[in-house]
Design an enzyme around this catalytic site. Structure first.
Site, PDB file in Angstrom:
ATOM      1  N   THR A  14       0.842  -1.149   0.204  1.00  0.00           N
ATOM      2  CA  THR A  14      -0.032  -0.013  -0.056  1.00  0.00           C
ATOM      3  C   THR A  14       0.785   1.087   0.117  1.00  0.00           C
ATOM      4  O   THR A  14       0.714   2.130  -0.518  1.00  0.00           O
ATOM      5  CB  THR A  14      -0.907  -0.088   1.295  1.00  0.00           C
ATOM      6  OG1 THR A  14      -1.838  -1.248   1.154  1.00  0.00           O
ATOM      7  CG2 THR A  14      -1.812   1.155   1.255  1.00  0.00           C
ATOM      8  N   ASP A  91       0.878  -6.651   5.137  1.00  0.00           N
ATOM      9  CA  ASP A  91       0.005  -7.999   5.328  1.00  0.00           C
ATOM     10  C   ASP A  91       1.032  -9.265   6.041  1.00  0.00           C
ATOM     11  O   ASP A  91       0.655 -10.003   6.738  1.00  0.00           O
ATOM     12  CB  ASP A  91      -0.818  -8.390   4.302  1.00  0.00           C
ATOM     13  CG  ASP A  91      -2.032  -7.515   3.973  1.00  0.00           C
ATOM     14  OD1 ASP A  91      -2.357  -6.903   4.792  1.00  0.00           O
ATOM     15  OD2 ASP A  91      -2.759  -7.477   2.649  1.00  0.00           O
TER      16      ASP A  91
HETATM   17  N1  ASP Z   1      -2.327  -5.763   0.747  1.00  0.00           N
HETATM   18  C1  ASP Z   1      -1.404  -4.831   1.140  1.00  0.00           C
HETATM   19  C2  ASP Z   1       0.078  -5.580   1.184  1.00  0.00           C
HETATM   20  O1  ASP Z   1       0.326  -6.131   2.031  1.00  0.00           O
HETATM   21  C3  ASP Z   1      -1.609  -4.167   2.642  1.00  0.00           C
HETATM   22  C4  ASP Z   1      -0.754  -3.133   3.147  1.00  0.00           C
HETATM   23  O2  ASP Z   1       0.472  -2.846   2.507  1.00  0.00           O
HETATM   24  O3  ASP Z   1      -0.758  -2.531   4.193  1.00  0.00           O
HETATM   25  O4  ASP Z   1       0.677  -5.439   0.308  1.00  0.00           O
END
Ligand code: ASP
Length: 340
Positions: A14, A91
């Site tokens: 993200t 994640d």
């Molecule tokens: N889905 C994202 C990832 O882990 C969530 C994040 O970056 O917070 O790449």
């Protein structure tokens, strides 16, 4: 004092996304423009270079091959840089950071993982503070040497030992906790460093371990788990190690079929590690009658290790071709501060 040289490594997640205000969709950020988009980075008293995974990913697609790629970037830059900051999706950040803590033996420089819950381009983003402070932390020096000499995770004003962390919130900016080990640093008006909690490195040269065995089975117990399921899972031919998530202080059912299947697994030379399902506290095998049998048959005591660290430590140790006896001793020893 020389200015610290920091290598900022982008893997995706993200943090590296930016909102396209016409479509409203999140799209991957052009990493080369990162410094332009965060002018604050230029104000930091260190020199920053950047590197990136060939293809930035959502960290749900993270795997040991990427861990190897990351280690190789760090190994190649090890002499040229004083510290490394890894931008990673939240994640699976605790898994990657735990894995790297084992893969990078004798680390004597900081490797600081960070990311964010909101993209860097979002008005309310947590990315800027996380990134800027992570770089500052990586640049900290004491007697012209890096102050931090371990793999850490910085998120929402706190620096943790990475292999002690777990993601506990998909909503809060404070997404991570380190239930069994205190923070290494907290960021307020000043950076408050808990120096006595920092890992003290030996003076040996960095040794990078690329050989991981990924055939690790994570088995979480629950009341009523069926005999045929457990027997089937533990007899899968490719399983090379088992992380058993047990109840409380390391307790399991004492039904004969369950203990028998564990015995068979151990006899085959497949290590079984006992970790607790509880967020905090430790496995104490033999404390209750329900774990005495496990101890007797040679189940490994995972102590207060997190599941993330247990899985990655097992992948790392299985790649070392140790005898069952040595494997158990080494697993029960703290290698990178992952165990109390
Ligand atoms: N889905 C994202 C990832 O882990 C969530 C994040 O970056 O917070 O790449």
């Amino acid at each position: 004092m020389n200015k610290s040289r920091i290598l900022l490594i982008y893997t995706g997640g993200t943090i590296g996304m930016i909102k396209n205000y016409e479509t409203g969709a999140l799209v991957s950020f052009n990493f080369n423009e990162l410094l332009e988009n965060i002018p604050e980075l230029r104000l930091l008293d260190c020199h920053i270079d950047t590197a990136s995974l060939k293809t930035p990913i959502d960290s749900s697609n993270m795997n040991p091959q990427y861990w190897g790629e990351l280690c190789s970037i760090i190994e190649k830059g090890y002499e040229s840089y004083d510290g490394f900051v890894v931008l990673h999706g939240s994640d699976t950040m605790s898994y990657t950071a735990s894995a790297l803590s084992f893969m990078l033996e004798n680390l004597s420089k900081p490797v600081i993982f960070t990311g964010s819950q909101l993209p860097i381009g979002d008005l309310r983003t947590d990315a800027k503070e996380n990134l800027i402070t992570a770089v500052q932390v990586a640049a900290l020096q004491k007697r012209s040497k890096p102050l931090i000499k371990e793999v850490c995770l910085y998120f929402e004003y706190k620096l943790y030992r990475a292999n002690r962390t777990t993601k506990t919130s998909a909503e809060n900016f404070e997404a991570f906790t380190s239930p069994n080990y205190p923070e290494l640093l907290t960021s307020g008006v000043h950076l408050a460093i808990n120096e006595s909690n920092l890992w003290r490195s030996n003076r040996k040269v960095l040794k990078v371990h690329y050989n991981l065995t990924t055939e690790v089975l994570l088995l979480k117990l629950y009341p009523g788990i069926s005999q045929c399921l457990v027997e089937e899972m533990l007899s899968i031919t490719c399983v090379e190690g088992v992380v058993l998530e047990t109840f409380g202080a390391g307790n399991t059912t004492t039904q004969k079929w369950f203990l028998d299947v564990l015995k068979v697994t151990l006899k085959k030379g497949i290590p079984v590690v006992n970790v607790t399902q509880c967020t905090s506290g430790s496995v104490i095998m033999g404390n209750y009658e329900t774990s005495v049998a496990l101890k007797k048959m040679g189940v490994i005591n995972g102590g207060d290790i997190t599941t993330e660290a247990a899985i990655t430590k097992m992948m790392y140790l299985l790649g070392q071709n140790l005898s069952s006896k040595v494997f158990k001793i080494v697993f029960e020893t703290s290698l990178r501060g992952e165990l109390t």
